[in-house]
Scaffold this motif. Structure first.
Motif, PDB file in Angstrom:
ATOM      1  N   THR A  16      43.769  33.833  33.267  1.00  0.00           N
ATOM      2  CA  THR A  16      44.483  32.617  32.650  1.00  0.00           C
ATOM      3  C   THR A  16      43.729  31.641  32.975  1.00  0.00           C
ATOM      4  OG1 THR A  16      45.831  32.297  34.304  1.00  0.00           O
ATOM      5  CG2 THR A  16      46.667  33.779  32.815  1.00  0.00           C
ATOM      6  N   VAL A  17      43.946  30.469  32.126  1.00  0.00           N
ATOM      7  CA  VAL A  17      43.292  29.205  32.541  1.00  0.00           C
ATOM      8  C   VAL A  17      43.668  28.467  33.654  1.00  0.00           C
ATOM      9  CG1 VAL A  17      43.240  26.743  31.463  1.00  0.00           C
ATOM     10  CG2 VAL A  17      42.991  28.560  29.925  1.00  0.00           C
ATOM     11  N   ARG A  18      44.853  28.470  34.050  1.00  0.00           N
ATOM     12  CA  ARG A  18      45.459  28.235  35.230  1.00  0.00           C
ATOM     13  C   ARG A  18      44.693  28.898  36.463  1.00  0.00           C
ATOM     14  NH1 ARG A  18      51.724  27.477  37.369  1.00  0.00           N
ATOM     15  NH2 ARG A  18      51.219  25.811  39.113  1.00  0.00           N
ATOM     16  N   GLY A  19      44.715  30.213  36.333  1.00  0.00           N
ATOM     17  CA  GLY A  19      44.099  30.989  37.420  1.00  0.00           C
ATOM     18  C   GLY A  19      42.659  30.851  37.739  1.00  0.00           C
ATOM     19  N   ARG A  20      41.875  30.552  36.644  1.00  0.00           N
ATOM     20  CA  ARG A  20      40.494  30.236  36.785  1.00  0.00           C
ATOM     21  C   ARG A  20      40.226  28.714  37.471  1.00  0.00           C
ATOM     22  NH1 ARG A  20      35.761  32.121  32.707  1.00  0.00           N
ATOM     23  NH2 ARG A  20      34.214  31.379  34.064  1.00  0.00           N
ATOM     24  N   ARG A  21      41.214  27.866  36.825  1.00  0.00           N
ATOM     25  CA  ARG A  21      40.953  26.345  37.599  1.00  0.00           C
ATOM     26  C   ARG A  21      41.319  26.519  39.131  1.00  0.00           C
ATOM     27  NH1 ARG A  21      44.683  22.959  39.363  1.00  0.00           N
ATOM     28  NH2 ARG A  21      46.267  24.182  38.010  1.00  0.00           N
ATOM     29  N   LEU A  22      42.449  27.258  39.574  1.00  0.00           N
ATOM     30  CA  LEU A  22      42.897  27.325  41.041  1.00  0.00           C
ATOM     31  C   LEU A  22      41.740  27.991  41.486  1.00  0.00           C
ATOM     32  CD1 LEU A  22      46.529  28.128  40.690  1.00  0.00           C
ATOM     33  CD2 LEU A  22      45.597  26.234  41.459  1.00  0.00           C
ATOM     34  N   LEU A  23      40.972  29.132  40.961  1.00  0.00           N
ATOM     35  CA  LEU A  23      39.796  29.649  41.809  1.00  0.00           C
ATOM     36  C   LEU A  23      38.708  28.566  42.029  1.00  0.00           C
ATOM     37  CD1 LEU A  23      39.232  32.580  42.738  1.00  0.00           C
ATOM     38  CD2 LEU A  23      37.978  32.774  40.253  1.00  0.00           C
ATOM     39  N   ALA A  24      38.482  27.740  40.947  1.00  0.00           N
ATOM     40  CA  ALA A  24      37.453  27.108  41.018  1.00  0.00           C
ATOM     41  C   ALA A  24      37.563  25.876  42.329  1.00  0.00           C
ATOM     42  CB  ALA A  24      37.343  26.217  40.002  1.00  0.00           C
ATOM     43  N   GLU A  25      39.144  25.690  42.605  1.00  0.00           N
ATOM     44  CA  GLU A  25      39.225  24.581  43.611  1.00  0.00           C
ATOM     45  C   GLU A  25      39.576  25.364  44.886  1.00  0.00           C
ATOM     46  OE1 GLU A  25      42.682  22.636  42.099  1.00  0.00           O
ATOM     47  OE2 GLU A  25      41.872  21.688  40.332  1.00  0.00           O
ATOM     48  N   ALA A  26      39.434  26.580  45.061  1.00  0.00           N
ATOM     49  CA  ALA A  26      39.804  27.353  46.367  1.00  0.00           C
ATOM     50  C   ALA A  26      38.912  26.885  47.419  1.00  0.00           C
ATOM     51  CB  ALA A  26      40.040  28.851  46.166  1.00  0.00           C
ATOM     52  N   ASP A  27      39.320  26.943  48.796  1.00  0.00           N
ATOM     53  CA  ASP A  27      38.355  27.141  49.839  1.00  0.00           C
ATOM     54  C   ASP A  27      38.286  28.473  50.441  1.00  0.00           C
ATOM     55  OD1 ASP A  27      38.423  24.286  50.216  1.00  0.00           O
ATOM     56  OD2 ASP A  27      40.586  24.235  50.892  1.00  0.00           O
ATOM     57  N   VAL A  28      39.223  29.287  50.122  1.00  0.00           N
ATOM     58  CA  VAL A  28      39.107  30.721  50.439  1.00  0.00           C
ATOM     59  C   VAL A  28      39.767  31.662  49.443  1.00  0.00           C
ATOM     60  CG1 VAL A  28      39.891  32.598  52.120  1.00  0.00           C
ATOM     61  CG2 VAL A  28      39.423  30.306  53.047  1.00  0.00           C
ATOM     62  N   VAL A  29      38.977  32.845  48.903  1.00  0.00           N
ATOM     63  CA  VAL A  29      39.455  33.563  48.046  1.00  0.00           C
ATOM     64  C   VAL A  29      39.455  35.063  48.726  1.00  0.00           C
ATOM     65  CG1 VAL A  29      38.964  34.589  45.827  1.00  0.00           C
ATOM     66  CG2 VAL A  29      38.617  32.160  46.184  1.00  0.00           C
ATOM     67  N   ILE A  30      40.531  35.703  48.403  1.00  0.00           N
ATOM     68  CA  ILE A  30      40.752  36.903  49.293  1.00  0.00           C
ATOM     69  C   ILE A  30      41.198  37.716  47.846  1.00  0.00           C
ATOM     70  CG2 ILE A  30      42.158  38.562  50.674  1.00  0.00           C
ATOM     71  CD1 ILE A  30      42.879  36.555  52.490  1.00  0.00           C
ATOM     72  N   ALA A  31      40.010  38.520  47.521  1.00  0.00           N
ATOM     73  CA  ALA A  31      39.838  39.328  46.267  1.00  0.00           C
ATOM     74  C   ALA A  31      40.126  40.896  46.469  1.00  0.00           C
ATOM     75  CB  ALA A  31      38.480  39.132  45.667  1.00  0.00           C
ATOM     76  N   ASP A  32      40.904  41.309  45.430  1.00  0.00           N
ATOM     77  CA  ASP A  32      40.841  42.938  45.339  1.00  0.00           C
ATOM     78  C   ASP A  32      39.665  43.391  44.755  1.00  0.00           C
ATOM     79  OD1 ASP A  32      43.276  43.298  46.639  1.00  0.00           O
ATOM     80  OD2 ASP A  32      44.499  43.537  44.572  1.00  0.00           O
TER      81      ASP A  32
END
Length: 410
Positions: A184-200
């Protein structure tokens, strides 16, 4: 006036009188933004489109069902002139000039005292684009610039650094079925603003390569844990990084709450007093069949579809699925995480009444470049999985909808 560029400004119209002359397509496009701005809108027009009429019926605007008359712009702060009568437009424009009312004209921008920019919105930011050269105005070019900026802000490809302290917390983001364009658009924006990403491992991995170098990316599959402690370890990692004041994104495949243990993570964060934002994602249960040309419902074929987890076999005491009841349904059955159990699943469905000839499709690595589809029936699916070497992740679709698409066969 044409030799000078327009001066950009944001008008605060809440509670202030705005007059719109004409109830056609121009008004229909412009009124929603004026309504959102809280303006006290008076529409003057003998006719209106159905959409504009609906705005009047709901009380969002006041509609005077007549043509323009001198004095209509009295006490107005802003006017939009958009009638099909050139003479009325000229008179109204002259009244606006006399009364110092900023006036937009849809028929003759050069005679207007204000221009409407191409606008777009993204998370509290309004982007407004005006052409600076009046002689070379190109509305399509202006709109294209607007679209490019807004799209960049929304999908995270255009990131402006925050100069104020951000609120720490966790965003639980459903990344969709695998194709990075399906987040989603919102998901991608939050991903771009993250300091840490914990990914599956099933999340859209290609997006991780686009993150800035300072972003810490943690592969959830590699967090040290015992076999039955995986979720607790992930919960601990989310809490630990959030308590350090970081913006954390938990990137999951599909939707966080469709067999994704997302609620367990939300509950753990709530117990730790950490704010959590949930961003739904496109579930693979619907999107992957669709990408393979299979509708989960189709008129005259299936009026319902059921999504079930196949991670434990039907004869396993841990199973919570009522397989006999599923066998009696006539609609579509979508099985997730069931590749290695499909033999037992097929046997159980047939044993409880489903036809052995029921079509089955297995879609492996759906929506990605590695996607492939393998067709079978309930009678042949176990052997087909072995001979075709079908591997997880794969979505299994059982039902007549498998044969609906063009060029398909059992």
């Amino acid at each position: 006036m044409a030799e000078h560029p327009a001066y950009p400004v944001g008008l605060r119209l809440s509670g202030r009188r705005v007059v719109v002359l004409g109830g056609g397509q121009v008004a229909q496009r412009r009124l929603p933004a004026l309504i959102a701005a809280g303006a006290d809108i008076v529409l003057v027009s003998p006719e209106a489109t159905p959409s504009v009429e609906a705005m009047a019926d709901t009380g969002e605007i006041t509609w005077l069902r007549r043509g323009y008359e001198d004095g209509d712009l009295a006490d107005a702060w802003y006017a939009l002139i958009a009638t099909s009568d050139p003479e009325a437009n000229t008179r109204a424009s002259a009244e606006a000039e006399r009364n110092r009312v900023w006036c937009v004209r849809s028929d003759d921008a050069d005679r207007a005292t204000a221009w409407t920019p191409a606008t777009g919105h993204s998370e509290g930011v309004t982007v407004a684009v005006l052409t600076t050269d009046a002689r070379g105005r190109d509305p399509r070019h202006t709109a294209a610039i607007r679209d490019a900026v807004v799209e960049g802000l929304r999908d995270g490809t255009l990131v402006a650094p925050h100069h104020r302290t951000r609120t720490s917390g966790v965003a639980l983001v459903g990344g969709g079925p695998g194709d990075p364009d399906l987040i989603t658009v919102r998901g991608r924006r939050l991903l771009a603003e993250a300091d840490v990403v914990i990914a599956d491992r099933l999340g859209p991995r290609d997006l991780l390569a686009e993150l800035p170098p300072h972003v810490e990316v943690i592969d959830a599959a590699k967090i040290p844990y015992g076999r039955y402690m995986a979720q607790e370890a992930i919960n601990d990692a989310l809490i630990e990084h959030a308590k350090q004041g970081k913006s954390v994104v938990r990137l999951k495949g599909g939707d966080p709450f469709v067999f994704g243990r997302g609620m367990e993570e939300v509950q753990a964060l709530a117990e730790a007093g950490i704010p959590c934002t949930v961003v739904p994602g496109i579930s693979s249960s619907i999107s992957v069949p669709g990408a393979a040309g299979i509708p989960v419902t189709h008129r005259g074929v299936a009026h319902e579809f059921t999504v079930v987890s196949g991670h434990v076999a039907p004869d396993d005491e841990r199973s919570l699925v009522d397989w006999p009841s599923l066998a009696r349904l006539t609609g579509t059955l979508v099985v997730l995480m069931g590749v290695d159990k499909i033999g037992k699943i097929a046997e159980t469905l047939v044993a409880h009444g489903r036809s052995p000839g029921t079509p089955v499709a297995l879609v492996q690595e759906g929506t990605t470049a590695a996607q492939r589809r393998v067709d079978a029936t309930l009678a042949t699916v176990a052997e087909t999985v072995r001979t075709e070497d079908v591997k997880p992740p794969a979505v299994i679709v059982i039902g007549e909808v498998v044969q609906v698409g063009p060029g398909t066969s059992a």
